[in-house]
Design an enzyme around this catalytic site. Sequence first.
Site, PDB file in Angstrom:
ATOM      1  N   TYR A 148     -41.120 -18.361-106.319  1.00 39.93           N
ATOM      2  CA  TYR A 148     -40.843 -17.220-107.192  1.00 39.93           C
ATOM      3  C   TYR A 148     -39.368 -16.868-107.077  1.00 39.93           C
ATOM      4  O   TYR A 148     -38.853 -16.662-105.975  1.00 39.93           O
ATOM      5  CB  TYR A 148     -41.698 -16.018-106.773  1.00 39.93           C
ATOM      6  N   ASP A 243     -32.222 -20.320-103.025  1.00 42.79           N
ATOM      7  CA  ASP A 243     -32.637 -18.928-103.185  1.00 42.79           C
ATOM      8  C   ASP A 243     -33.077 -18.388-101.822  1.00 42.79           C
ATOM      9  O   ASP A 243     -34.191 -18.637-101.364  1.00 42.79           O
ATOM     10  CB  ASP A 243     -33.783 -18.845-104.192  1.00 42.79           C
ATOM     11  N   LYS A 271     -32.446  -8.043-100.525  1.00 43.75           N
ATOM     12  CA  LYS A 271     -32.308  -6.671-100.049  1.00 43.75           C
ATOM     13  C   LYS A 271     -32.003  -6.533 -98.568  1.00 43.75           C
ATOM     14  O   LYS A 271     -31.621  -5.462 -98.116  1.00 43.75           O
ATOM     15  CB  LYS A 271     -33.570  -5.899-100.428  1.00 43.75           C
TER      16      LYS A 271
END
Length: 432
Positions: A148, A243, A271
């Site tokens: 994802y 990623d 984050k």
Amino acid sequence: MSQQRTHAKSAALQLRAERFFPGGVNSPVRAFAAVGGAPPFVASAEGATITDADGNRYIDHFGSWGPMILGHAFPPVVEAIERAARNSASFGASTASEADLAELITVCYPAIEKMRFVSSGTEATMSAIRLARAATGRKIIVKFEGCYHGHSDGLLVKAGSGVATFGIPGSAGVPEEIAHLTLALPYNNLAAVESAFNAHSNAIAAIIVEPVVGNAGCIVPAEGYLAGLRALSSKHGALLIVDEVMTGFRVSLGGACRLYQIDPDLVTLGKIVGGGLPVGVFGGKLRFMDLLAPLGPVYQAGTLSGNPLAMAAGIAMVGYLKEHAGEIYPRLEANTRRLAEGVADEARAAGIPLTLNRVGSMWTWFFTAGPVTNYDDAAKSDTAAFGRFHRAMLDRGVWLPPSQFEAAFMSAAHTDAEIEATIAAAQKALSA
């Protein structure tokens, strides 16, 4: 921990939320549809624990989906946010703190020679792909089944996480013309990547990969797999985008790039570099990053990118990790191994098929006999059994990710007491 828990306030808050939000949530992964029951509403969190609106306390093993590596409300991060907020929450203009955080990141990630801050992982991966297409003049993107990379149109093809949880093959609203520009291949299969390049000669702009899959559950790269992706992308003139929204600063101080010695063209982070606040990063080699406006022709913008509160939190978080890496990461490794293997041992003792996959402080207990090396393997898991386990653990005060297809996480705030309590809860849950 006591099983006598009340949830009246959370239930009332859920009904209220359903008046305003689809499904009562602002992200579908927060829903408990895949595991049954209703999600508790959080009132506060500290260290390794979360307290809900009814005053129930839980050991937290999802850590805001990864970024809370130092635990909730980590004092240096809280203090940094408070100091920054006194000067205003937002300017929409440049501040010195942006370069302060960037400097810390580049020390840990040599492949990131320049970067740009954004406000989410979705923005980061979307922008990295735009940059790759501009740099190569090509259109097709290779991704991997179960990985994802955010909810931008071209990346919801055979994605993991919530898409896998809800059994959605893609998403309504994504035009076929866009979906056809994404090739979704099986993870850990280099031959499939080679075949894709042979079939689409001079048309593939980039490979994007979660170096350790986290959004189909934790899936470990086979030996030589990531190096093979690097070699194939270089051979065929495509960019390699790693990623690390989930693995960055999580599996090591330099993320999976350092752990597996990868030298990507572009990297995305999430984050954890904002101390848990909404932040994303995409960065990489100068020759690609300098294609961005205002230097080059690739447009990307964000009014509140580099938000001063997020920058302050990130400086505190990354700075602390860098200063204390020699103590934090070995302890995370040891504690996570002890907990993850302890629960797996309890499953074996109870005669329950279970496969443990783990890298550093992220792991998944797959309710299948295994092994799990790609999304198809993960999809064989007994999701009903995982749902029962999740509910039983929550009843005993342990909050796991509410999906078989999500990684769990350890923080530096977890102590022997939380580890032992989790294993004890699992022993009872698995033998019930």
